[in-house]
Design an enzyme around this catalytic site. Structure first.
Site, PDB file in Angstrom:
ATOM      1  N   SER A 227       0.843  -1.200   0.000  1.00 23.36           N
ATOM      2  CA  SER A 227       0.000   0.000   0.000  1.00 23.36           C
ATOM      3  C   SER A 227       0.872   1.242   0.000  1.00 23.36           C
ATOM      4  O   SER A 227       1.978   1.238   0.540  1.00 23.36           O
ATOM      5  CB  SER A 227      -0.885   0.015   1.243  1.00 23.36           C
ATOM      6  OG  SER A 227      -0.148   0.431   2.373  1.00 23.36           O
ATOM      7  N   ASP A 228       0.376   2.304  -0.619  1.00 23.90           N
ATOM      8  CA  ASP A 228       1.027   3.592  -0.404  1.00 23.90           C
ATOM      9  C   ASP A 228       0.927   3.881   1.100  1.00 23.90           C
ATOM     10  O   ASP A 228       0.098   3.314   1.809  1.00 23.90           O
ATOM     11  CB  ASP A 228       0.354   4.687  -1.238  1.00 23.90           C
ATOM     12  CG  ASP A 228       1.299   5.858  -1.511  1.00 23.90           C
ATOM     13  OD1 ASP A 228       2.291   6.017  -0.759  1.00 23.90           O
ATOM     14  OD2 ASP A 228       1.055   6.613  -2.464  1.00 23.90           O
TER      15      ASP A 228
END
Ligand SMILES: *[C@@H]1O[C@H](CO)[C@@H](O)[C@H](O)[C@H]1NC(C)=O
Ligand SMILES: *[C@@H]1O[C@H](CO)[C@@H](O)[C@H](O)[C@H]1NC(C)=O
Ligand SMILES: *[C@@H]1O[C@H](CO)[C@@H](O)[C@H](O)[C@H]1NC(C)=O
Ligand SMILES: *[C@@H]1O[C@H](CO)[C@@H](O)[C@H](O)[C@H]1NC(C)=O
Length: 744
Positions: free
Chosen positions: A273-274
């Site tokens: 995930s960012d």
């Protein structure tokens, strides 16, 4: 004697190592070792591996001591050098400048050197037990988002506005970073931000909660192809982005992360995930209501690894509960953990260290001469010559020896503004500002900044006036820098910031006919229509953010030294004004980028750039004029250097569809080649147009019969031409009945 002895030692090392656990046995196949490793893990152990810091947001994935597995830190940044790890690193030009080189081989070498430094430093960090942020081998690079709006703050991290150019350069980066060793990966790549990223950045809530409403066709034809290419190039990872796509957050988007990525493309790696993107599914998008629901949505959609930011305890650390409740299966958890360990295994962590040649890299491989030379070559290759009135450049040798050169503007001597975002930090002695670099060539360089920062809200003309009036040649250094455009910071408009235009106009007036050369340091396009039109500005060179070698590269290019003849091309359109640009929030591609632009001419088109020499094109020859639906087409074109010196040319090939049954770009870059053509010589440049490149999106990728046109030259068709007959065309037709691409 030495070789058999070493082999014996190595064998012994392997044997004693392999006695440990099968997953450490280098004689077994990778997948068998992975089975062994993953099957030894308890659910709790697996869960802790799925967040960057285990339970806590900070730090590395925890060790598994009973198996002798050490910690591992996942968030390393490698956009153009080793970013943010402790210690110095060579700073190569910012990504958009690298893209302007139109040179996959340059990007391959930059990524290779980057991986060398990342690995060399990592070897040291592990030897002293340092697992802090950015010390790992798994890069959050490259950035493959399309530059879809000129004011977006993160344009500088991209490879420009074209999916084909981005894909070719992205593939080169992934291959350069991961290396060509048959067994070991030097550093693992992570293409980002997946997907349809590039919306508004500057309003905090918008950046983190934006819903990109994209049509299926734009998604398939503009926002997915470069990621598919990255997967085919063998990336170990992709990063899911902050935004929603048609209502569903990217990191909880099963269609994206499972159906397309794994189903259609066969991706075997991990999705990270960012930073904070998973908690934001709940906290910013309000797509889920509880922590558990968020974890379930994201893991089941296809996310493997969480990187948190706001919450102190990772959302994925609650996954055990979801498994107990039956909301996620144990098999799913194993599936998600497997690529994490596959990556670490291929990086060499579970093999006897002596087997992996990358373990020999050390301090001598960081900031070495070869890397300094490459940083200089990369900067030279990235420059785009936008204007060169009456051959103002290159400067004549006699001028260089005897004249006074004044350098002015906020970028003239400020080390801080020349790098852009996500930059490695080199030692100060390796940093050449324009002033310092020009002083290596010109005996007398005078200097007055005029304004002390790119904002240029306070402008002091007095010193600039006297400096310019006393000089023979004036170089003005203007632009943006991360003060004006960066992550979480879009620009308000296309203008040169603050009083920069006034500074330029004053300089031109005070120079009173003496040559003025404008150097630009920016990523998003600037409105430089005054400088383009005014005869007092002799030359304009777009330099992007060239980083440590800025001044040396400028000095070489201004005097055309050692073949330093600019050949960069704009990787994005420079619009003539914001009236040509659709709003950032609107995700349709209509009117956006050269592929869908309106008829109103831009200030400078995609693919544009001048040279100190001239090229003439001839003999565009197709291998066939009639091609079957699934057929490839070979062709070639001849380029002649008819100008006064050696030079590189970026040969560009564009395809136009005659009568597609669905909307297609007005034309599409389908090939490019940066070639050196010595003065007076001729080079034949071959291309292969594969059937893939003719495919259209009609609910599926489809190949259609019909008529097509190819354009070959040093530029786009129908745009401002550099010399007559700079663009050639040839028609061909495709016969047969329409087929799905997968049927070819
Ligand atoms: C890649 O980097 C290695 C150093 O790790 C170097 O020896 C090699 O020449 C580089 N390859 C290319 C193509 O630049
Ligand atoms: C878990 O599954 C149960 C039963 O299907 C369902 O009622 C519940 O909403 C799910 N919880 C989450 C967090 O998805
Ligand atoms: C986005 O732009 C397109 C083309 O200009 C237009 O047709 C559409 O209505 C716009 N969408 C929104 C939501 O404004
Ligand atoms: C066409 O080119 C592609 C690569 O772009 C290749 O995979 C394919 O085999 C080629 N097909 C034919 C019929 O030559």
């Amino acid at each position: 004697m030495a070789v058999p002895y070493l082999t014996a030692v190595l064998l012994l090392a392997m044997l004693s190592w392999g006695q440990d656990f099968p997953f450490r046995d280098p004689t077994l196949p990778w997948e068998e070792r992975l089975d062994d490793l993953v099957n030894r893990l308890t659910l709790d152990e697996m869960v802790l591996q799925m967040s960057k810091g285990g339970v806590m947001w900070n730090g590395p994935a925890p060790p598994i001591e009973r198996l002798g597995i050490r910690p591992y830190i996942w968030n390393t940044e490698c956009l153009r050098g080793d970013v943010d790890a402790p210690g110095w690193a060579t700073a190569f030009p910012q990504a958009l400048g690298l893209a302007a080189s139109f040179s996959p081989s340059l990007i391959y070498r930059v990524a290779n050197a980057t991986a060398t430094e990342v690995r060399a430093k990592h070897n040291h960090f592990v030897s002293v037990g340092n697992y802090e942020d950015h010390t790992g081998l798994s890069c959050f690079s490259p950035v493959l988002n399309i530059m879809r709006h000129p004011l977006w703050g993160r344009n500088q991290e991209t490879y420009g506005e074209d999916p084909f150019l981005t894909a070719e350069l992205g593939v080169a980066f992934v291959k350069g970073l991961q290396g060509d060793h048959p067994r070991y990966v030097k550093a693992s790549a992570g293409c980002k931000h997946f997907d349809v990223h590039g919306g508004p950045e500057n309003i905090p809530t918008s950046r983190l909660s934006f819903d990109a409403k994209v049509s299926e066709r734009d998604w398939r034809m503009t926002f997915l192809p470069q990621f598919e290419a990255c997967v085919r190039a063998g990336t170990f990872s992709l990063m899911c982005s902050y935004n929603r796509i048609n209502g569903v957050p990217a990191c909880a988007n099963k269609r994206l992360l499972t159906d397309i990525l794994r189903g259609e493309w066969g991706f075997q790696g991990y999705v990270v995930s960012d930073e904070g993107a998973i908690e934001l599914i709940m906290m910013a998008h309000h797509y889920t209501q509880s922590i558990l629901e968020t974890a379930v949505a994201s893991v089941n959609a296809g996310c493997n690894l969480e990187v948190t930011c706001v919450l102190k305890r990772n959302i994925f650390s609650y996954i055990g509960e979801a498994v107990a409740n039956g909301n996620i299966s144990l098999e799913m958890i194993k599936d998600r953990v497997r690529p994490l360990f596959r990556t670490r295994m291929r990086l060499g962590e579970f093999d006897p260290p002596a087997m992996n040649p990358y373990n020999a890299l050390g301090p001598g491989d960081v900031q070495n001469d070869a890397h300094h030379q490459l940083a200089l070559q990369a900067a030279i290759q990235s420059f785009v010559l936008l204007k060169n009135r009456n051959g103002a450049l290159p400067l004549r040798a006699e001028d260089v020896r005897s004249k006074t050169l004044a350098v002015t503007g906020p970028f003239a001597d400020a080390t801080a503004y020349l790098f852009g975002s996500y930059t490695p930090i080199p030692e100060l002695r390796y940093i050449y500002t324009p002033r310092r670099g020009l002083a290596t060539v010109f005996p007398k360089v005078t200097f007055a900044a005029g304004c002390s920062s790119p904002r240029c809200d306070k402008y002091s003309p007095t010193e600039v006036k006297s400096t310019v009036e006393a000089a023979d040649i004036v170089v003005v250094c203007l632009g943006t820098g991360i003060q004006m455009e960066t992550e979480a910071w879009d620009r308000p408009d296309l203008a040169l910031p603050g009083h920069q235009l006034k500074l330029l106009q004053d300089v031109v007036a005070w120079a009173a006919g003496r040559p003025v050369i404008l150097l630009l340091f920016n990523a998003g396009p600037l409105d430089i229509s005054w400088a383009k039109a005014h005869n007092g500005v002799g030359a304009i060179l777009a330099c992007f953010f060239p980083a440590q070698a800025t001044g040396l590269a400028i000095a070489k290019v201004l005097v055309g030294d050692e073949g330093a003849n600019p050949a960069g091309r704009l990787p994005a359109t420079w619009p003539a004004g914001m009236h040509q640009v659709p709003p950032m929030e609107n995700y349709t591609m209509a009117g956006r980028t050269y592929r869908y632009y309106g008829d109103d001419p831009p200030l400078y088109p995609f693919g544009y750039g001048l040279s100190y020499t001239l090229f003439r094109y001839s003999d565009l020859v197709l291998g066939a004029e009639v091609v079957p639906v699934c057929g490839n087409l070979s062709l070639s074109v001849v380029v002649e250097n008819v100008g006064p010196r050696d030079g590189e040319e970026v040969v560009q090939l564009y395809l136009r569809w005659g009568e597609a049954s669905v909307p297609v770009p007005r034309w599409q870059l389908v090939g490019f080649r940066r070639v050196l053509v010595p003065q007076g010589q001729v080079t034949k440049v071959p291309f292969l147009l594969s059937f893939h490149q003719r495919a259209v999106w009609a609910g599926e990728w489809r190949l259609e019969p019909g008529s097509f046109t190819l354009f070959a030259g040093g530029q786009q068709p129908f745009q401002e031409t550099r010399v007559p007959s700079n663009i050639l065309r040839a028609d061909f037709s495709v016969l047969g009945s329409a087929l799905k691409r997968s049927q070819c």
